[in-house]
Design an enzyme around this catalytic site. Sequence first.
Site, PDB file in Angstrom:
ATOM      1  N   LYS A   6     -20.353  28.685  38.625  1.00 16.77           N
ATOM      2  CA  LYS A   6     -19.918  29.982  38.316  1.00 16.77           C
ATOM      3  C   LYS A   6     -19.991  31.219  39.413  1.00 16.77           C
ATOM      4  CE  LYS A   6     -19.555  33.399  34.865  1.00 16.77           C
ATOM      5  NZ  LYS A   6     -19.462  33.686  32.797  1.00 16.77           N
TER       6      LYS A   6
ATOM      7  N   SER B  20     -16.301  34.635  29.766  1.00  8.77           N
ATOM      8  CA  SER B  20     -16.098  34.721  31.197  1.00  8.77           C
ATOM      9  C   SER B  20     -16.267  33.674  31.804  1.00  8.77           C
ATOM     10  CB  SER B  20     -17.617  36.029  31.664  1.00  8.77           C
ATOM     11  OG  SER B  20     -18.376  35.740  31.772  1.00  8.77           O
TER      12      SER B  20
ATOM     13  N   SER C 243     -20.261  33.533  27.326  1.00 10.98           N
ATOM     14  CA  SER C 243     -19.375  33.429  27.533  1.00 10.98           C
ATOM     15  C   SER C 243     -19.155  32.085  28.065  1.00 10.98           C
ATOM     16  CB  SER C 243     -19.608  33.887  28.754  1.00 10.98           C
ATOM     17  OG  SER C 243     -19.557  35.775  28.697  1.00 10.98           O
TER      18      SER C 243
END
Lengths: 477, 100
Positions: free
Chosen positions: A84, A159, A183
């Site tokens: 990420k 997310s 997330s």
Amino acid sequence: METTLAQLSITEAAKKLKAKEITSLDLARACLIEIQKRNTSLNAYLEVFADAEAQAKAADARRAQDEKEKKESHPLLGIPLAIKDNILIEGRIASAASKMLEHYVASYDATVIKKLKAAGVVFLGRTNMDEFAMGGSTENSAFGPTRNPLDEGRVPGGSSGGSAAAVAGHLALGALGTDTGGSIREPASFCGLVGLKPTYGAVSRFGAIAMGSSLDQIGPLTKSVEDAEIIFNTLRGIDPLDSTTIGEGEYAARPRRKRVGVPRHLLKEGVDADVLAQFDLVLTKLQTQGYELVDVELPSAGLALAVYYIIMPAESSTNLARYDSIRYGLSLKGKDLTEDYAKSRAAGFGPEVRRRIILGTYVLSAGYYDAYYGKAGLARQKLTDEVTRALETVDAIVVPTAPCPATKIGEKSDPLSMYLMDIFTVTANLTGNPALSVPMGTVTREGKTLPVGIQLTAAHGDEAALFELGKKIQNLG
Amino acid sequence: MISREDIEGLAALARLQLSDQEVESLQTDVSSILEYVGQVSSLEVSASGPIAPAHHNIMRDDTPRAAEDQLAGKEEAIRAAFPKREGDYNAVRKILQKDE
């Protein structure tokens, strides 16, 4: 789709690597081919690292060396993973999908990256996300939304949506995400993956771009529970650079009871009927496996989302105060220093980030502090006590990970309705408990088959209970 | 609903320049979010007083980095990120201006 090595789980790939049926370079190339095919439409990766093949070759060389020295290779040696974009890898951009950090090059490795490098992981690239991890759909990225590989008209969740899309689309064998309010788990549910939010402090956040510091954890998104366990075991441990980290002995080991807690009172409304039906089906199957279902009461859980949307913006707005245009990141000039700040922050932060900064600033203002942040802190403690008490008699508490399957891109336009998607995931962040999302079947929307997940929450430090029950659920069929 | 002046005040505190249009939409958004999170006021706190917070600060000595940690030797990389660099210094604006 023809079968490719990219479809392997980490566990399967590690076995083949060990047996010398394949090389790490084969694996990396298989993923790069899928990336070539699909990343333009999925937008899962913001950047694919040009040296991925070189890293894979180095991993193969290391395996040969391990063999020569009769050393057992790490199970992640040569495994291609996606990271990420809010986790720092030295010498590479880490933008948190924000214009603020669009050109920011990380000057050091996050502790999790240091550990993965030591294991010999191949980093394929950095994945898209909601800007500064603020969102549940990856539509808030400054670099365009990510699409769900299972239905490109839908969101992958967020997310950590880029990480989830990369793994679900076989553009990586596994990925790291971060989880502040769901997330990792919500995108896992939307993309048919396993996602773990570890116990608060189990994994160092040093080098992760901070959002809500009393809530944030780094964790894996994978194709199987076994894979999540391997990554978690590689990442965990005390880190002198993150004073919130804990060792394995922090919490006492607990006996297994083969009892699962179900907070029925939370499921009376707001959950799609077919999602609930899948959930009940899994519970029934667990019963036939000898698990006892117990009703648990979490009287304050109804307040969890409200508590979260006070504490998270308060902490985020505080953490984001560091983006001052002075030391790194976007830097615009105004007529004086104050205007330098205000201009740079307005141009650097997207609308959702600005909204949460304003909200956080409000709840922390003198005059409102007691009513919001103060009350939220008390409610959080009460909720933690309730969850701890409930877990005294069961191995895990289970709920659907999200009230619905993946929504359509653009479907949730007002912020509050988007926030309501986090209803079941925020509790574990507030209480610090570890929580795992595991696929629990599918539902149908507009002719498309979409996965949904079940969330298991265990006592602090008891990830082992999650893996044990998670494997049971994974193998129910 | 939260007033325009309130949003502008918060934006000033948060060092955020907002357009008129955004101030307006934030009035609506922030008001509805505050209404929702305001539920916490329904929480009854026990008569024995507030619960002690579970979180506390952990302090450490301000000592140079150990050679083995990943920040050691990264000074130049950190300086390289300065928006305006002069030698090894981060050149910043004057904060206090002389009276004219």
